[in-house]
Design a protein around this motif. Structure first.
Motif, PDB file in Angstrom:
ATOM      1  N   GLU A   1     -24.314   1.940 -61.523  1.00 43.10           N
ATOM      2  CA  GLU A   1     -23.734   1.680 -63.133  1.00 43.10           C
ATOM      3  C   GLU A   1     -21.863   2.338 -63.549  1.00 43.10           C
ATOM      4  N   GLY A   2     -22.134   1.564 -64.291  1.00 45.43           N
ATOM      5  CA  GLY A   2     -21.141   1.916 -65.236  1.00 45.43           C
ATOM      6  C   GLY A   2     -19.278   1.849 -64.787  1.00 45.43           C
ATOM      7  N   TRP A   3     -19.404   1.721 -63.864  1.00 43.17           N
ATOM      8  CA  TRP A   3     -18.169   1.961 -62.898  1.00 43.17           C
ATOM      9  C   TRP A   3     -17.359   0.618 -63.138  1.00 43.17           C
ATOM     10  N   SER A   4     -17.944  -0.630 -63.176  1.00 38.71           N
ATOM     11  CA  SER A   4     -17.045  -2.019 -63.054  1.00 38.71           C
ATOM     12  C   SER A   4     -17.021  -2.727 -64.788  1.00 38.71           C
ATOM     13  N   LEU A   5     -16.203  -3.339 -64.680  1.00 35.44           N
ATOM     14  CA  LEU A   5     -16.362  -3.898 -66.699  1.00 35.44           C
ATOM     15  C   LEU A   5     -15.892  -5.154 -66.081  1.00 35.44           C
ATOM     16  N   ILE A   6     -16.293  -5.819 -66.518  1.00 36.55           N
ATOM     17  CA  ILE A   6     -15.866  -7.317 -66.329  1.00 36.55           C
ATOM     18  C   ILE A   6     -15.644  -8.104 -67.984  1.00 36.55           C
ATOM     19  N   VAL A   7     -13.900  -8.224 -67.461  1.00 43.26           N
ATOM     20  CA  VAL A   7     -13.153  -7.890 -69.259  1.00 43.26           C
ATOM     21  C   VAL A   7     -12.935  -9.562 -69.263  1.00 43.26           C
TER      22      VAL A   7
ATOM     23  N   LYS B   1     -21.777  -4.666 -56.047  1.00 41.77           N
ATOM     24  CA  LYS B   1     -22.221  -4.025 -57.411  1.00 41.77           C
ATOM     25  C   LYS B   1     -21.365  -2.590 -56.975  1.00 41.77           C
TER      26      LYS B   1
ATOM     27  N   GLY C   1     -14.698  -6.379 -56.726  1.00 36.46           N
ATOM     28  CA  GLY C   1     -15.841  -6.952 -57.189  1.00 36.46           C
ATOM     29  C   GLY C   1     -16.577  -7.734 -56.091  1.00 36.46           C
TER      30      GLY C   1
END
Length: 214
Positions: A208-214, A205, A202
């Motif tokens: 687009e679409g590679w990482s998702l913050i949860v 960046k 992290g």
């Protein structure tokens, strides 16, 4: 009544087990030496080489053990003279195109069905396509081409990609009892490792679409 017939199951249980691990290779990011001189074949068209199943790993163990006994870290798997994978990783080469004099990033294609479509492989391809300073190719490459490029000074680097190792630079490939030395680590493998790990943690960046913050 217990049926003794063989049939597809109606339901299944999926287990996800997580555990901290160390480097995939004991050398870490240090370059590894490979041998392509083995009588064994990892996978073939029409087989299961493109699936992440136990059988793709079990049949590599004897050849890998023999390679280790000869002073090599892993096996570069061939189908004939065509390069497929390295150990349990996808493999990349950076070679200067003799016609355009531009560097080409080459990895064997998935079309034969004998190569695992690795996520790290795909990530490397996408990052280098975005960067745009290399010709990026998914095409067949054989050991004769690698040897010729080495003799002509056009073989700039080689590396493996995988979930555990991420990027593993290659410094030598033994083929037909001859060691082909390769500059390692190279700039492409170094920048890919740095960028991928920064995205994973992290720090930067990713696409687009590679990482998702949860």
């Amino acid at each position: 009544i217990i049926s003794r017939g063989v049939a597809a199951p109606q339901e299944a249980v999926l287990y996800v087990i997580t555990s901290p691990v160390g480097p995939y290779y004991k050398t870490g990011f240090k370059p590894v030496r490979l041998t392509a001189d083995t009588e064994f074949i990892r996978a073939w068209p029409g087989g299961a080489g493109n699936a992440k199943v136990g059988g793709n790993y079990a049949l590599t163990m004897k050849a890998s053990s023999q390679a280790d006994g000869q002073g090599y870290s892993q096996v570069l798997w061939l189908f004939g003279d065509e390069i497929t994978e390295v150990g349990s990783m996808n493999v990349f080469f950076v070679i200067v195109d003799p016609c355009t004099n531009k560097e080409e990033l080459i990895t064997p294609p998935l079309t034969r069905g004998d190569i695992l479509p690795g996520v790290t492989r795909r990530s490397a391809l996408e990052l280098e396509l975005i960067r745009g300073d290399l010709i990026v190719s998914e095409r067949s490459i054989g050991m004769p081409e690698v040897l010729k490029a080495s003799k002509e000074g056009r073989l700039k680097e080689a590396f493996g990609t995988g979930t555990a190792a991420v990027i593993s630079p290659i410094s030598c490939i033994q083929w037909k009892d001859t060691d082909i030395d390769i500059p390692a680590p190279g700039r492409v493998s170094q920048r890919l490792l740095t960028e991928m790990q920064a995205i994973q943690y992290g720090k930067i960046k990713g696409p687009e679409g590679w990482s998702l913050i949860v």
